[in-house]
Design a protein around this motif. Sequence first.
Motif, PDB file in Angstrom:
ATOM      1  N   TYR A  69       0.813  -1.217   0.000  1.00 42.35           N
ATOM      2  CA  TYR A  69       0.000   0.000   0.000  1.00 42.35           C
ATOM      3  C   TYR A  69       0.841   1.259   0.000  1.00 42.35           C
ATOM      4  O   TYR A  69       1.807   1.370   0.725  1.00 42.35           O
ATOM      5  CB  TYR A  69      -0.883   0.047   1.255  1.00 42.35           C
ATOM      6  N   GLU A  97      -5.060 -10.896  10.495  1.00 43.67           N
ATOM      7  CA  GLU A  97      -4.952  -9.736   9.613  1.00 43.67           C
ATOM      8  C   GLU A  97      -5.801  -8.588  10.135  1.00 43.67           C
ATOM      9  O   GLU A  97      -6.779  -8.818  10.845  1.00 43.67           O
ATOM     10  CB  GLU A  97      -5.442 -10.110   8.194  1.00 43.67           C
ATOM     11  N   ASP A  98      -5.426  -7.385   9.761  1.00 43.20           N
ATOM     12  CA  ASP A  98      -6.224  -6.229  10.172  1.00 43.20           C
ATOM     13  C   ASP A  98      -7.492  -6.105   9.333  1.00 43.20           C
ATOM     14  O   ASP A  98      -8.574  -5.906   9.840  1.00 43.20           O
ATOM     15  CB  ASP A  98      -5.400  -4.933  10.113  1.00 43.20           C
ATOM     16  N   ILE A  99      -7.321  -6.236   7.995  1.00 52.40           N
ATOM     17  CA  ILE A  99      -8.468  -6.013   7.120  1.00 52.40           C
ATOM     18  C   ILE A  99      -8.351  -6.841   5.840  1.00 52.40           C
ATOM     19  O   ILE A  99      -7.272  -6.981   5.283  1.00 52.40           O
ATOM     20  CB  ILE A  99      -8.621  -4.507   6.814  1.00 52.40           C
ATOM     21  N   ASP A 101      -9.470  -6.601   2.328  1.00 56.10           N
ATOM     22  CA  ASP A 101      -9.935  -5.521   1.465  1.00 56.10           C
ATOM     23  C   ASP A 101     -10.053  -6.066   0.036  1.00 56.10           C
ATOM     24  O   ASP A 101     -11.001  -6.790  -0.259  1.00 56.10           O
ATOM     25  CB  ASP A 101      -8.933  -4.369   1.605  1.00 56.10           C
ATOM     26  N   THR A 102      -9.116  -5.765  -0.845  1.00 57.32           N
ATOM     27  CA  THR A 102      -9.160  -6.392  -2.173  1.00 57.32           C
ATOM     28  C   THR A 102      -8.957  -7.900  -2.046  1.00 57.32           C
ATOM     29  O   THR A 102      -9.415  -8.675  -2.871  1.00 57.32           O
ATOM     30  CB  THR A 102      -8.048  -5.847  -3.102  1.00 57.32           C
ATOM     31  N   GLY A 103      -8.257  -8.310  -0.971  1.00 59.19           N
ATOM     32  CA  GLY A 103      -7.958  -9.727  -0.762  1.00 59.19           C
ATOM     33  C   GLY A 103      -6.624 -10.131  -1.358  1.00 59.19           C
ATOM     34  O   GLY A 103      -6.182 -11.273  -1.174  1.00 59.19           O
ATOM     35  N   SER A 105      -3.462  -9.230  -0.652  1.00 60.43           N
ATOM     36  CA  SER A 105      -2.372  -9.601   0.260  1.00 60.43           C
ATOM     37  C   SER A 105      -2.675 -10.884   1.019  1.00 60.43           C
ATOM     38  O   SER A 105      -1.794 -11.723   1.213  1.00 60.43           O
ATOM     39  CB  SER A 105      -1.982  -8.476   1.214  1.00 60.43           C
ATOM     40  N   LYS A 129     -14.070  -5.903   4.202  1.00 62.48           N
ATOM     41  CA  LYS A 129     -14.709  -4.883   3.348  1.00 62.48           C
ATOM     42  C   LYS A 129     -15.063  -5.570   2.025  1.00 62.48           C
ATOM     43  O   LYS A 129     -14.353  -5.418   1.030  1.00 62.48           O
ATOM     44  CB  LYS A 129     -13.683  -3.783   3.099  1.00 62.48           C
ATOM     45  N   PHE A 152     -12.490   4.279   3.690  1.00 62.03           N
ATOM     46  CA  PHE A 152     -11.118   4.107   4.151  1.00 62.03           C
ATOM     47  C   PHE A 152     -11.053   4.390   5.647  1.00 62.03           C
ATOM     48  O   PHE A 152     -11.403   5.469   6.100  1.00 62.03           O
ATOM     49  CB  PHE A 152     -10.156   5.021   3.399  1.00 62.03           C
ATOM     50  N   VAL A 153     -10.639   3.395   6.411  1.00 60.35           N
ATOM     51  CA  VAL A 153     -10.661   3.520   7.871  1.00 60.35           C
ATOM     52  C   VAL A 153      -9.245   3.524   8.450  1.00 60.35           C
ATOM     53  O   VAL A 153      -8.319   2.969   7.852  1.00 60.35           O
ATOM     54  CB  VAL A 153     -11.479   2.377   8.521  1.00 60.35           C
TER      55      VAL A 153
HETATM   56  P1  IMP Z   1      -5.817  -6.027   0.543  1.00 58.92           P
HETATM   57  O1  IMP Z   1      -6.322  -4.956  -0.385  1.00 58.92           O
HETATM   58  O2  IMP Z   1      -6.922  -6.934   0.988  1.00 58.92           O
HETATM   59  O3  IMP Z   1      -4.663  -6.736  -0.074  1.00 58.92           O
HETATM   60  O4  IMP Z   1      -5.296  -5.277   1.844  1.00 58.92           O
HETATM   61  C1  IMP Z   1      -3.962  -4.929   1.998  1.00 58.92           C
HETATM   62  C2  IMP Z   1      -3.694  -4.109   3.206  1.00 58.92           C
HETATM   63  O5  IMP Z   1      -4.107  -2.792   2.929  1.00 58.92           O
HETATM   64  C3  IMP Z   1      -4.417  -4.447   4.492  1.00 58.92           C
HETATM   65  O6  IMP Z   1      -3.807  -5.463   5.222  1.00 58.92           O
HETATM   66  C4  IMP Z   1      -4.309  -3.115   5.222  1.00 58.92           C
HETATM   67  O7  IMP Z   1      -3.066  -3.018   5.873  1.00 58.92           O
HETATM   68  C5  IMP Z   1      -4.405  -2.112   4.091  1.00 58.92           C
HETATM   69  N1  IMP Z   1      -5.776  -1.556   3.999  1.00 58.92           N
HETATM   70  C6  IMP Z   1      -6.816  -1.981   3.262  1.00 58.92           C
HETATM   71  N2  IMP Z   1      -7.914  -1.225   3.472  1.00 58.92           N
HETATM   72  C7  IMP Z   1      -7.542  -0.289   4.375  1.00 58.92           C
HETATM   73  C8  IMP Z   1      -8.243   0.796   5.034  1.00 58.92           C
HETATM   74  O8  IMP Z   1      -9.451   1.067   4.866  1.00 58.92           O
HETATM   75  N3  IMP Z   1      -7.491   1.523   5.901  1.00 58.92           N
HETATM   76  C9  IMP Z   1      -6.175   1.284   6.153  1.00 58.92           C
HETATM   77  N4  IMP Z   1      -5.507   0.281   5.581  1.00 58.92           N
HETATM   78  C10 IMP Z   1      -6.174  -0.492   4.699  1.00 58.92           C
END
Ligand code: IMP
Length: 180
Positions: A69, A97-99, A101-103, A105, A129, A152-153
């Motif tokens: 990111y 994991e924290d979040i 999101d796109t999936g 990672s 999300k 975006f949080v």
């Molecule tokens: P991914 O898009 O699922 O691969 O998420 C990758 C990483 O992006 C997550 O592990 C978070 O660290 C960061 N991320 C995704 N969405 C948010 C958000 O809303 N706020 C802050 N970090 C985010």
Amino acid sequence: MHEQIDHILLTQEQIQNRVGELAAQLSRDYEGKNPIFVGVLKGVVMFFSDIVRGFTDPCQIDFMWLSSYAGCESSGDVKVVQGLSQDIRGRHIVILEDIFDTGNSLSYTYNYLQSLEPASLEICTFLDKPERRNPGVTLKPKYVGYVIPNEFVVGYGLDYNEYFRNLPYIGVLKQEVYQN
Ligand code: IMP
Ligand code: MG
């Protein structure tokens, strides 16, 4: 509330309650299995330490550090900055994991850890999300803290340009913060 936060999505109390439930569920599901909790840095730090402290059976911990990111946008290009410190073959692994999101990672992490031949591999994510999911990602986390809308949080470990990780709640940033 911090001046750059528009509104609070999840309060400290809501977080505490839900994370307590997840830790209790993990404690039941992994009783006697001596799991390794693998945290994906850095956003997971708060969730990780709360889950692990709520886990009531013996366990071990390890970390991976990915980078994908810059600002608000996922580059989609995941890299391992730092791998595990131990052999996980034949072990029960829970990815924290924290979040989700796109999936991108988590898919990468999941496939990477699966290739190391653990006895089992599950995902526990604090936030999900679903609206943001890359359609190519079919992975489903077994444990989810909260499903949230497409905003975006920050806070509770989650950052914007490396700031706001120390907020004790999950908040939505004011738009002007990322328009500047
Ligand atoms: P991914 O898009 O699922 O691969 O998420 C990758 C990483 O992006 C997550 O592990 C978070 O660290 C960061 N991320 C995704 N969405 C948010 C958000 O809303 N706020 C802050 N970090 C985010
Ligand atoms: Mg993360």
